[in-house]
Design a protein around this motif. Structure first.
Motif, mmCIF file in Angstrom:
data_model
loop_
_atom_site.group_PDB
_atom_site.id
_atom_site.type_symbol
_atom_site.label_atom_id
_atom_site.label_comp_id
_atom_site.label_asym_id
_atom_site.label_seq_id
_atom_site.Cartn_x
_atom_site.Cartn_y
_atom_site.Cartn_z
ATOM 1 N N MET A 195 29.509 -19.836 20.881
ATOM 2 C CA MET A 195 28.421 -19.716 19.886
ATOM 3 C C MET A 195 28.910 -18.902 18.692
ATOM 4 N N ASN A 196 28.628 -19.386 17.544
ATOM 5 C CA ASN A 196 29.044 -18.702 16.328
ATOM 6 C C ASN A 196 28.188 -17.447 16.127
ATOM 7 N N PRO A 197 28.805 -16.243 16.100
ATOM 8 C CA PRO A 197 28.011 -15.008 15.983
ATOM 9 C C PRO A 197 27.235 -14.920 14.691
ATOM 10 N N THR A 198 27.667 -15.692 13.659
ATOM 11 C CA THR A 198 26.929 -15.610 12.384
ATOM 12 C C THR A 198 25.577 -16.277 12.463
ATOM 13 N N GLU A 199 25.373 -17.084 13.535
ATOM 14 C CA GLU A 199 24.065 -17.710 13.687
ATOM 15 C C GLU A 199 22.995 -16.689 14.071
ATOM 16 N N HIS A 200 23.422 -15.576 14.670
ATOM 17 C CA HIS A 200 22.484 -14.509 15.071
ATOM 18 C C HIS A 200 23.038 -13.173 14.593
ATOM 19 N N PRO A 201 22.950 -12.899 13.287
ATOM 20 C CA PRO A 201 23.499 -11.644 12.760
ATOM 21 C C PRO A 201 22.773 -10.423 13.336
ATOM 22 N N ILE A 202 23.529 -9.369 13.447
ATOM 23 C CA ILE A 202 22.956 -8.121 13.957
ATOM 24 C C ILE A 202 21.996 -7.545 12.900
ATOM 25 N N THR A 203 20.820 -7.169 13.329
ATOM 26 C CA THR A 203 19.803 -6.622 12.422
ATOM 27 C C THR A 203 19.701 -5.113 12.579
ATOM 28 N N GLU A 204 18.970 -4.493 11.662
ATOM 29 C CA GLU A 204 18.729 -3.046 11.757
ATOM 30 C C GLU A 204 17.991 -2.705 13.039
ATOM 31 N N ASP A 205 17.076 -3.583 13.446
ATOM 32 C CA ASP A 205 16.343 -3.338 14.691
ATOM 33 C C ASP A 205 17.288 -3.353 15.882
ATOM 34 N N ASP A 206 18.292 -4.255 15.855
ATOM 35 C CA ASP A 206 19.268 -4.298 16.946
ATOM 36 C C ASP A 206 20.023 -2.981 17.037
ATOM 37 N N ILE A 207 20.434 -2.488 15.885
ATOM 38 C CA ILE A 207 21.171 -1.213 15.864
ATOM 39 C C ILE A 207 20.293 -0.078 16.355
ATOM 40 N N ALA A 208 19.044 -0.046 15.865
ATOM 41 C CA ALA A 208 18.117 1.017 16.265
ATOM 42 C C ALA A 208 17.861 0.971 17.765
ATOM 43 N N ASN A 209 17.660 -0.231 18.310
ATOM 44 C CA ASN A 209 17.426 -0.359 19.751
ATOM 45 C C ASN A 209 18.644 0.068 20.550
ATOM 46 N N PHE A 210 19.849 -0.289 20.047
ATOM 47 C CA PHE A 210 21.072 0.104 20.740
ATOM 48 C C PHE A 210 21.202 1.618 20.820
ATOM 49 N N LEU A 211 20.982 2.301 19.668
ATOM 50 C CA LEU A 211 21.115 3.753 19.648
ATOM 51 C C LEU A 211 20.039 4.420 20.499
ATOM 52 N N ALA A 212 18.816 3.866 20.486
ATOM 53 C CA ALA A 212 17.731 4.432 21.281
ATOM 54 C C ALA A 212 17.998 4.288 22.773
ATOM 55 N N ASN A 213 18.655 3.218 23.143
ATOM 56 C CA ASN A 213 18.912 2.954 24.562
ATOM 57 C C ASN A 213 20.304 3.379 25.014
ATOM 58 N N THR A 214 21.059 3.998 24.100
ATOM 59 C CA THR A 214 22.398 4.476 24.459
ATOM 60 C C THR A 214 22.521 5.923 24.012
ATOM 61 N N PRO A 215 21.840 6.836 24.691
ATOM 62 C CA PRO A 215 21.788 8.229 24.237
ATOM 63 C C PRO A 215 23.146 8.931 24.219
ATOM 64 N N ASP A 216 24.128 8.419 24.970
ATOM 65 C CA ASP A 216 25.429 9.088 25.001
ATOM 66 C C ASP A 216 26.402 8.545 23.947
ATOM 67 N N PHE A 217 25.917 7.663 23.060
ATOM 68 C CA PHE A 217 26.799 7.072 22.060
ATOM 69 C C PHE A 217 27.445 8.139 21.193
ATOM 70 N N PHE A 218 26.625 9.093 20.700
ATOM 71 C CA PHE A 218 27.170 10.105 19.807
ATOM 72 C C PHE A 218 27.979 11.152 20.559
ATOM 73 N N GLU A 219 27.837 11.212 21.880
ATOM 74 C CA GLU A 219 28.729 12.076 22.647
ATOM 75 C C GLU A 219 30.138 11.492 22.668
ATOM 76 N N ARG A 220 30.230 10.183 22.758
ATOM 77 C CA ARG A 220 31.527 9.515 22.777
ATOM 78 C C ARG A 220 32.121 9.380 21.382
ATOM 79 N N HIS A 221 31.255 9.478 20.360
ATOM 80 C CA HIS A 221 31.733 9.343 18.973
ATOM 81 C C HIS A 221 31.206 10.522 18.156
ATOM 82 N N ALA A 222 31.494 11.718 18.603
ATOM 83 C CA ALA A 222 30.973 12.931 17.965
ATOM 84 C C ALA A 222 31.389 13.043 16.506
ATOM 85 N N GLU A 223 32.568 12.460 16.154
ATOM 86 C CA GLU A 223 33.035 12.570 14.776
ATOM 87 C C GLU A 223 32.069 11.909 13.785
#
Length: 231
Positions: free
Chosen positions: A1-29
């Motif tokens: 499937m071509n990824p451009t058919e379903h581009p990542i949206t701001e809501d996708d990013i927001a949901n990812f960060l909300a559901n991945t609380p340790d993201f900034f621990e792994r990427h503290a920089e």
């Protein structure tokens, strides 16, 4: 499937960060490198600074609400104290015929109401010639009986305005029906007035005025035929 058919949206990013609380621990920089608008002009700040600003604004809002709550509480205590002093004066009235005057005098002094007046009907005959029991038309009595709650608003030419010391300067009024007990017939009308057209208005709450009317009405039962004495 071509990824451009379903581009990542701001809501996708927001949901990812909300559901991945340790993201900034792994990427503290990222916490130090991400730049955001400060919310005050065009200056850019770090994520931590922006969070601190948001927290300060939230705390400021909570402090304002707390100050408002304290002020309202102090206002309520002051009103309760005034109500108690006014009620005490009514209880201390030695003669029943002094009650209408005590009600009016207490309201104008304790609650800083510019003008007030009162009329009572269906009183014991020994009080029928008193000023508080005379010059009340049947229309005024009918109007008072029609009030389910105090009327607050402009002076619309009510007969009761003429009971005041200075009717011409009564631009806003409160008309409070008086009953000796809950569910009893209206046996009087208390009039409050102000030269300020906004002092009494149709949108204001009437709880305090209703309590004022209940206490005044109960006190005035001493003027009724079954209660009144020569004193």
């Amino acid at each position: 499937m071509n990824p451009t058919e379903h581009p990542i949206t701001e809501d996708d990013i927001a949901n990812f960060l909300a559901n991945t609380p340790d993201f900034f621990e792994r990427h503290a920089e990222l916490l130090a490198s991400v730049q955001l608008s400060s919310g005050h002009g065009n200056r850019a700040v770090s994520l931590q600074e922006r969070q601190a600003l948001m927290l300060r604004e939230k705390i400021k809002g909570l402090e304002t609400r707390m100050v408002d709550m304290i002020r309202h509480g102090q206002d309520n205590v002051a009103i309760a104290d005034k109500m108690q002093r006014w009620t005490r004066k009514l209880l201390q009235a030695a003669q029943a015929r002094d009650l209408p005057g005590a009600i009016v005098e207490g309201i104008t002094t304790e609650f800083l109401i510019p003008q007030a007046a009162i009329k009572v009907w269906d009183v014991n005959g020994i009080f029928s010639d008193e000023s508080f029991a005379t010059d009340v038309s049947e229309d005024a009595k009918t109007f008072a009986s029609s009030l389910g709650a105090p009327y607050c608003g402009v002076n619309s030419g009510f007969e009761a305005v003429n009971w005041l010391p200075e009717p011409a300067v009564a631009l806003s009024m409160a008309l409070i029906p008086l009953r000796g007990a809950e569910g009893a017939e209206v046996g009087g009308l208390l009039v409050l007035a102000s030269p300020d057209p906004e002092r009494f208005h149709s949108g204001m709450g009437t709880d305090f005025l209703e309590r004022l009317g209940e206490l005044a009405g109960a006190a005035l039962t001493r003027l009724r035929p079954q209660q009144a004495t020569a004193r």
